[in-house]
Design a protein around this motif. Structure first.
Motif, PDB file in Angstrom:
ATOM      1  N   SER A  93      20.536  98.492  22.428  1.00 16.06           N
ATOM      2  CA  SER A  93      20.796  98.780  23.837  1.00 16.06           C
ATOM      3  C   SER A  93      19.608  99.471  24.484  1.00 16.06           C
ATOM      4  N   VAL A  94      19.007 100.417  23.763  1.00 12.94           N
ATOM      5  CA  VAL A  94      17.813 101.103  24.274  1.00 12.94           C
ATOM      6  C   VAL A  94      16.682 100.105  24.491  1.00 12.94           C
ATOM      7  N   ILE A  95      16.460  99.228  23.511  1.00 12.95           N
ATOM      8  CA  ILE A  95      15.372  98.252  23.616  1.00 12.95           C
ATOM      9  C   ILE A  95      15.642  97.254  24.740  1.00 12.95           C
ATOM     10  N   GLU A  96      16.865  96.765  24.825  1.00 14.33           N
ATOM     11  CA  GLU A  96      17.226  95.827  25.890  1.00 14.33           C
ATOM     12  C   GLU A  96      17.032  96.449  27.272  1.00 14.33           C
ATOM     13  N   SER A  97      17.308  97.738  27.381  1.00 13.17           N
ATOM     14  CA  SER A  97      17.238  98.397  28.686  1.00 13.17           C
ATOM     15  C   SER A  97      15.823  98.451  29.244  1.00 13.17           C
ATOM     16  N   LEU A  98      14.816  98.226  28.411  1.00 15.20           N
ATOM     17  CA  LEU A  98      13.434  98.243  28.883  1.00 15.20           C
ATOM     18  C   LEU A  98      13.178  97.165  29.926  1.00 15.20           C
ATOM     19  N   THR A  99      13.992  96.109  29.942  1.00 14.98           N
ATOM     20  CA  THR A  99      13.835  95.069  30.960  1.00 14.98           C
ATOM     21  C   THR A  99      14.084  95.633  32.359  1.00 14.98           C
ATOM     22  N   LEU A 100      14.796  96.753  32.433  1.00 15.84           N
ATOM     23  CA  LEU A 100      15.126  97.343  33.729  1.00 15.84           C
ATOM     24  C   LEU A 100      13.944  98.068  34.366  1.00 15.84           C
ATOM     25  N   ILE A 101      12.926  98.394  33.556  1.00 17.03           N
ATOM     26  CA  ILE A 101      11.760  99.102  34.099  1.00 17.03           C
ATOM     27  C   ILE A 101      10.472  98.293  33.985  1.00 17.03           C
ATOM     28  N   GLY A 102      10.545  97.114  33.379  1.00 17.56           N
ATOM     29  CA  GLY A 102       9.348  96.294  33.217  1.00 17.56           C
ATOM     30  C   GLY A 102       9.732  94.831  33.091  1.00 17.56           C
ATOM     31  N   ASN A 103       8.796  94.016  32.626  1.00 21.10           N
ATOM     32  CA  ASN A 103       9.140  92.612  32.454  1.00 21.10           C
ATOM     33  C   ASN A 103       9.810  92.391  31.092  1.00 21.10           C
ATOM     34  N   LYS A 104      10.291  91.183  30.892  1.00 26.01           N
ATOM     35  CA  LYS A 104      11.125  90.875  29.741  1.00 26.01           C
ATOM     36  C   LYS A 104      10.388  91.037  28.415  1.00 26.01           C
ATOM     37  N   ASN A 105       9.053  90.906  28.420  1.00 31.52           N
ATOM     38  CA  ASN A 105       8.357  90.972  27.137  1.00 31.52           C
ATOM     39  C   ASN A 105       8.410  92.353  26.501  1.00 31.52           C
ATOM     40  N   LEU A 106       8.737  93.392  27.292  1.00 33.41           N
ATOM     41  CA  LEU A 106       8.901  94.726  26.713  1.00 33.41           C
ATOM     42  C   LEU A 106      10.056  94.740  25.720  1.00 33.41           C
ATOM     43  N   SER A 107      11.188  94.207  26.140  1.00 32.66           N
ATOM     44  CA  SER A 107      12.344  94.187  25.243  1.00 32.66           C
ATOM     45  C   SER A 107      12.192  93.121  24.171  1.00 32.66           C
ATOM     46  N   ASP A 108      11.566  91.991  24.505  1.00 30.83           N
ATOM     47  CA  ASP A 108      11.385  90.922  23.511  1.00 30.83           C
ATOM     48  C   ASP A 108      10.612  91.419  22.297  1.00 30.83           C
ATOM     49  N   PHE A 109       9.561  92.182  22.543  1.00 24.63           N
ATOM     50  CA  PHE A 109       8.776  92.733  21.433  1.00 24.63           C
ATOM     51  C   PHE A 109       9.635  93.635  20.566  1.00 24.63           C
ATOM     52  N   GLY A 110      10.332  94.572  21.203  1.00 19.37           N
ATOM     53  CA  GLY A 110      11.169  95.505  20.448  1.00 19.37           C
ATOM     54  C   GLY A 110      12.270  94.806  19.684  1.00 19.37           C
ATOM     55  N   LEU A 111      12.861  93.781  20.279  1.00 18.19           N
ATOM     56  CA  LEU A 111      13.941  93.048  19.609  1.00 18.19           C
ATOM     57  C   LEU A 111      13.439  92.278  18.400  1.00 18.19           C
ATOM     58  N   ARG A 112      12.207  91.788  18.475  1.00 13.93           N
ATOM     59  CA  ARG A 112      11.631  91.112  17.300  1.00 13.93           C
ATOM     60  C   ARG A 112      11.474  92.081  16.138  1.00 13.93           C
ATOM     61  N   VAL A 113      11.024  93.281  16.452  1.00 15.57           N
ATOM     62  CA  VAL A 113      10.863  94.286  15.398  1.00 15.57           C
ATOM     63  C   VAL A 113      12.230  94.699  14.856  1.00 15.57           C
ATOM     64  N   LEU A 114      13.195  94.874  15.744  1.00 15.11           N
ATOM     65  CA  LEU A 114      14.549  95.220  15.311  1.00 15.11           C
ATOM     66  C   LEU A 114      15.140  94.112  14.450  1.00 15.11           C
ATOM     67  N   SER A 115      14.916  92.860  14.829  1.00 17.10           N
ATOM     68  CA  SER A 115      15.418  91.733  14.043  1.00 17.10           C
ATOM     69  C   SER A 115      14.823  91.737  12.645  1.00 17.10           C
ATOM     70  N   ARG A 116      13.519  92.016  12.554  1.00 18.12           N
ATOM     71  CA  ARG A 116      12.880  92.094  11.225  1.00 18.12           C
ATOM     72  C   ARG A 116      13.474  93.228  10.408  1.00 18.12           C
ATOM     73  N   TYR A 117      13.712  94.360  11.074  1.00 20.42           N
ATOM     74  CA  TYR A 117      14.305  95.508  10.374  1.00 20.42           C
ATOM     75  C   TYR A 117      15.677  95.141   9.811  1.00 20.42           C
ATOM     76  N   LYS A 118      16.519  94.531  10.630  1.00 15.61           N
ATOM     77  CA  LYS A 118      17.869  94.170  10.181  1.00 15.61           C
ATOM     78  C   LYS A 118      17.807  93.164   9.036  1.00 15.61           C
ATOM     79  N   LYS A 119      16.897  92.201   9.148  1.00 19.13           N
ATOM     80  CA  LYS A 119      16.771  91.181   8.098  1.00 19.13           C
ATOM     81  C   LYS A 119      16.339  91.810   6.781  1.00 19.13           C
TER      82      LYS A 119
END
Length: 223
Positions: A180-206
């Motif tokens: 939720s914190v990472i997704e919320s970055l789209t509210l203050i910048g462009n979508k690539n802010l959250s996309d980057f964080g979500l990729r790292v989070l996805s790797r962490y979960k995997k």
């Protein structure tokens, strides 16, 4: 020109992380709007102060000085916290305890790895980072780590973000809260802010063997 944001749509739990991220990105008009929103929602001044103060570890003194000055302008009559006792032994003891909470049995390996390229940085990591700064009162370790996740995702520091996602999780943040914190970055910048964080989070979960289904975006909106 900075994008305008609808602060009323932001979940209260994400306000402090977004304040940290806006500071890191030098989006000062957005920072001002977020601080005004925290006042409207009656978030404690001390929490905002601590979120901005700790950011100097990741964004440097110039950024922290500017953001704290803005905070004071928005809260002109607030009494500021007194300076903490600069007890290095206390900082070291507190820093080791907090660092072990975040890194668990990998603490010794972390310190050893950092010592390989900078003994000074290894010392400062414990004493300055986790002792003097992240061990302060005013925010829980979980709140601090979520703010750090937002900052590092915004700045796109992959290895450090991965470590602090783990730190937030070990500090009792849920994967849903971190996302939720990472997704919320789209509210203050462009979508690539959250996309980057979500990729790292996805790797962490995997790598941790966690369920990798993405949580719906609506979870970041104020409830």
């Amino acid at each position: 020109m900075e994008k305008q944001i609808n602060t009323s749509d932001i979940h209260s739990k994400n306000l402090l992380p977004l304040i940290a991220a806006a500071t890191a990105l030098r989006k000062m008009e957005i920072l001002k709007a977020l601080i005004v929103e925290t006042k409207l929602r009656k978030l404690p001044f001390k929490k905002i102060y601590e979120a901005l103060l700790q950011n100097y570890l990741f964004t440097g003194y110039p950024s922290a000085l500017l953001s704290l000055k803005i905070l004071k302008e928005k809260y002109p009559n607030k009494n500021l916290p007194t300076t903490a006792d600069m007890n290095l032994y206390h900082f070291r003891k507190r820093g080791e305890a907090n660092c072990k909470k975040v890194y668990g049995n990998k603490f010794e390996k972390l310190i050893s790895n950092v010592k390989n390229f900078s003994p000074d940085m290894a010392e400062w990591l414990v004493l300055e980072g986790y002792g003097k700064v992240l061990g302060r009162k005013g925010l829980s370790l979980k709140e601090r780590e979520l703010c750090i996740v937002a900052t590092l995702a915004a700045l796109k520091f992959e290895d450090q973000l991965y470590s602090h996602i783990n730190g937030a999780f070990r500090a009792k943040a849920t994967i849903e809260e971190i996302q939720s914190v990472i997704e919320s970055l789209t509210l203050i910048g462009n979508k690539n802010l959250s996309d980057f964080g979500l990729r790292v989070l996805s790797r962490y979960k995997k790598e941790k063997g966690m369920h990798t289904e993405r949580i719906p975006l609506k979870k970041i909106i104020r409830s």
